[in-house]
Design an enzyme around this catalytic site. Structure first.
Site, PDB file in Angstrom:
ATOM      1  N   ASP A   9       0.867  -1.190   0.000  1.00  0.00           N
ATOM      2  CA  ASP A   9       0.000   0.000   0.000  1.00  0.00           C
ATOM      3  C   ASP A   9       0.897   1.231   0.000  1.00  0.00           C
ATOM      4  O   ASP A   9       2.080   1.158   0.330  1.00  0.00           O
ATOM      5  CB  ASP A   9      -0.900   0.020   1.241  1.00  0.00           C
ATOM      6  CG  ASP A   9      -1.841   1.231   1.238  1.00  0.00           C
ATOM      7  OD1 ASP A   9      -2.407   1.551   0.172  1.00  0.00           O
ATOM      8  OD2 ASP A   9      -1.985   1.883   2.283  1.00  0.00           O
ATOM      9  N   SER A  10       0.291   2.370  -0.362  1.00  0.00           N
ATOM     10  CA  SER A  10       1.038   3.628  -0.298  1.00  0.00           C
ATOM     11  C   SER A  10       1.473   3.935   1.134  1.00  0.00           C
ATOM     12  O   SER A  10       2.449   4.649   1.338  1.00  0.00           O
ATOM     13  CB  SER A  10       0.166   4.776  -0.809  1.00  0.00           C
ATOM     14  OG  SER A  10      -0.978   4.904   0.014  1.00  0.00           O
ATOM     15  N   CYS A  72      -4.276  -1.519  -2.126  1.00  0.00           N
ATOM     16  CA  CYS A  72      -4.412  -0.085  -2.365  1.00  0.00           C
ATOM     17  C   CYS A  72      -5.329   0.061  -3.579  1.00  0.00           C
ATOM     18  O   CYS A  72      -5.013  -0.446  -4.657  1.00  0.00           O
ATOM     19  CB  CYS A  72      -3.030   0.495  -2.653  1.00  0.00           C
ATOM     20  SG  CYS A  72      -3.052   2.222  -3.163  1.00  0.00           S
ATOM     21  N   GLU A 170      -2.609   9.152   7.762  1.00  0.00           N
ATOM     22  CA  GLU A 170      -1.140   8.987   7.734  1.00  0.00           C
ATOM     23  C   GLU A 170      -0.482   9.801   8.851  1.00  0.00           C
ATOM     24  O   GLU A 170       0.568   9.437   9.351  1.00  0.00           O
ATOM     25  CB  GLU A 170      -0.579   9.411   6.371  1.00  0.00           C
ATOM     26  CG  GLU A 170      -0.825   8.397   5.259  1.00  0.00           C
ATOM     27  CD  GLU A 170      -0.015   7.100   5.389  1.00  0.00           C
ATOM     28  OE1 GLU A 170       1.210   7.180   5.571  1.00  0.00           O
ATOM     29  OE2 GLU A 170      -0.620   6.010   5.319  1.00  0.00           O
ATOM     30  N   CYS A 204     -11.108   2.687  -0.270  1.00  0.00           N
ATOM     31  CA  CYS A 204      -9.702   3.034  -0.005  1.00  0.00           C
ATOM     32  C   CYS A 204      -9.343   2.282   1.262  1.00  0.00           C
ATOM     33  O   CYS A 204     -10.092   2.309   2.243  1.00  0.00           O
ATOM     34  CB  CYS A 204      -9.541   4.536   0.205  1.00  0.00           C
ATOM     35  SG  CYS A 204      -7.907   4.998   0.842  1.00  0.00           S
ATOM     36  N   HIS A 206      -7.326   2.784   3.525  1.00  0.00           N
ATOM     37  CA  HIS A 206      -7.137   3.585   4.736  1.00  0.00           C
ATOM     38  C   HIS A 206      -8.457   3.824   5.488  1.00  0.00           C
ATOM     39  O   HIS A 206      -8.446   4.034   6.695  1.00  0.00           O
ATOM     40  CB  HIS A 206      -6.572   4.973   4.375  1.00  0.00           C
ATOM     41  CG  HIS A 206      -5.102   5.001   4.095  1.00  0.00           C
ATOM     42  ND1 HIS A 206      -4.544   4.447   2.964  1.00  0.00           N
ATOM     43  CD2 HIS A 206      -4.071   5.549   4.783  1.00  0.00           C
ATOM     44  CE1 HIS A 206      -3.232   4.656   2.978  1.00  0.00           C
ATOM     45  NE2 HIS A 206      -2.923   5.327   4.070  1.00  0.00           N
TER      46      HIS A 206
HETATM   47  N1  DGL Z   1      -4.907   3.165   0.684  1.00  0.00           N
HETATM   48  C1  DGL Z   1      -4.853   3.521  -0.667  1.00  0.00           C
HETATM   49  C2  DGL Z   1      -6.141   3.259  -1.422  1.00  0.00           C
HETATM   50  O1  DGL Z   1      -6.765   2.310  -1.146  1.00  0.00           O
HETATM   51  C3  DGL Z   1      -4.101   4.743  -1.060  1.00  0.00           C
HETATM   52  C4  DGL Z   1      -4.472   6.034  -0.512  1.00  0.00           C
HETATM   53  C5  DGL Z   1      -3.508   7.133  -0.934  1.00  0.00           C
HETATM   54  O2  DGL Z   1      -2.295   6.925  -0.859  1.00  0.00           O
HETATM   55  O3  DGL Z   1      -4.011   8.184  -1.323  1.00  0.00           O
HETATM   56  O4  DGL Z   1      -6.529   3.930  -2.308  1.00  0.00           O
END
Ligand code: DGL
Length: 289
Positions: A9-10, A72, A170, A204, A206
């Site tokens: 993931d990012s 992600c 984050e 997402c 997150h």
């Molecule tokens: N968690 C990621 C997603 O599902 C990336 C979020 C990001 O880095 O903007 O999209």
């Protein structure tokens, strides 16, 4: 063979997926890679997301992964297909995303999708939902609202980008009182576009970390039952099924029950935050991508 499952993931969001994968498949060995130094990905261009994701995939492959989950949505929407088609040898490495399994698990007629700007603009959820239900498009509006006929009923898909949510998560500010403003802003915008939403996709990885606030907002503002779709168990079940169908891959995976954590940020910072998200302490390693 001694190969691993990679989860990318990012940043921290993929931990919500890893956690559930390890509940369903505890015996395998995993490597988690968070590109925290370059998160968020959500507002970046296709080229940048593709390049960053490919660098992460190459790194996980070099670390001994046989299968990699792009945990992600942004990377799944923007980079997965190109990587699958042009950059990997499937006899040595498989790379899977999170959007298709999520869509397969979605029921409901009025569907809200919360995601990053990149995922929303890619229209991946809209396209996959369409495909999934095998619908004939009967109309669409601008602003990402799409209506399709399904039998006698209509399927309504409404998307909402939430560009401030990943930075809040984050930075560890997602459960603070200040985060309420942006929870109200994006959920309010989504429900103004479609007050009938019965299914809410957290598109997402997150966003499950904001679930307490999302839940509270829905209870306070919505007078109907809303099914919230979180991806963790869905992706875990899908991976389980994939490995059952691909015994050649499952048979080369090592089974020590371990997980290594790699981050492009400072290891100390990652350990502190990831420990909170995972509810148990971890030791990560810094890497340069
Ligand atoms: N968690 C990621 C997603 O599902 C990336 C979020 C990001 O880095 O903007 O999209």
């Amino acid at each position: 063979m001694n190969l691993k499952i990679g989860v990318f993931d990012s940043g921290y969001g993929g931990l919500t997926i890893l956690d559930k994968i390890r509940q369903h498949l505890p015996f395998y060995d995993y490597i988690y890679l968070g590109d925290n130094a370059r998160a968020p990905y959500g507002s970046r261009s296709f080229e940048v997301i593709y390049r960053y994701t490919l660098e992460a995939v190459r790194r996980l492959e070099a670390e001994g992964c046989r299968i990699i989950i792009l945990a992600c949505n942004t990377a799944s929407a923007k980079a997965l297909r190109t990587i699958q088609q042009h950059d990997i040898d499937p006899s040595r490495l498989r790379v899977l995303g999170v959007i298709r399994p999520t869509v397969e698990a979605v029921r409901g007629q009025y569907i809200g999708v919360l995601a990053t700007q990149g995922t929303v603009q890619s229209e991946s959820y809209v396209l996959e939902l369409r495909k999934q239900r095998q619908l004939q498009q009967t109309g669409s509006d601008v602003d990402s609202g799409v209506s399709q006929r399904e039998g006698g009923g209509m399927l309504h898909i409404t998307q909402q980008a939430c560009p401030m949510w990943v930075p809040l998560i984050e930075s560890g500010e997602h459960l603070a009182a200040g985060a309420d403003f942006f929870v109200d802003k994006y959920l309010g915008e989504l429900w103004r576009k479609d007050p009938l939403i019965d299914t809410l996709i957290l598109g997402c990885t997150h966003y499950p970390l904001l679930l307490p606030k999302i839940d509270a907002w829905i209870r306070a503002h919505v007078n109907r039952q809303v099914r919230i779709v979180e991806q963790g168990h869905i992706v875990a079940r899908s991976l389980n099924g994939y490995l059952s169908r691909h015994g050649d891959i499952a048979s080369v995976l090592s089974c020590g029950g371990t997980c290594r954590y790699l981050t492009s940020e400072q290891a100390d910072t990652f350990n502190r935050s990831a420990g909170i998200f995972l509810a148990s302490p971890i030791q990560s390693e810094h890497i340069d991508l």
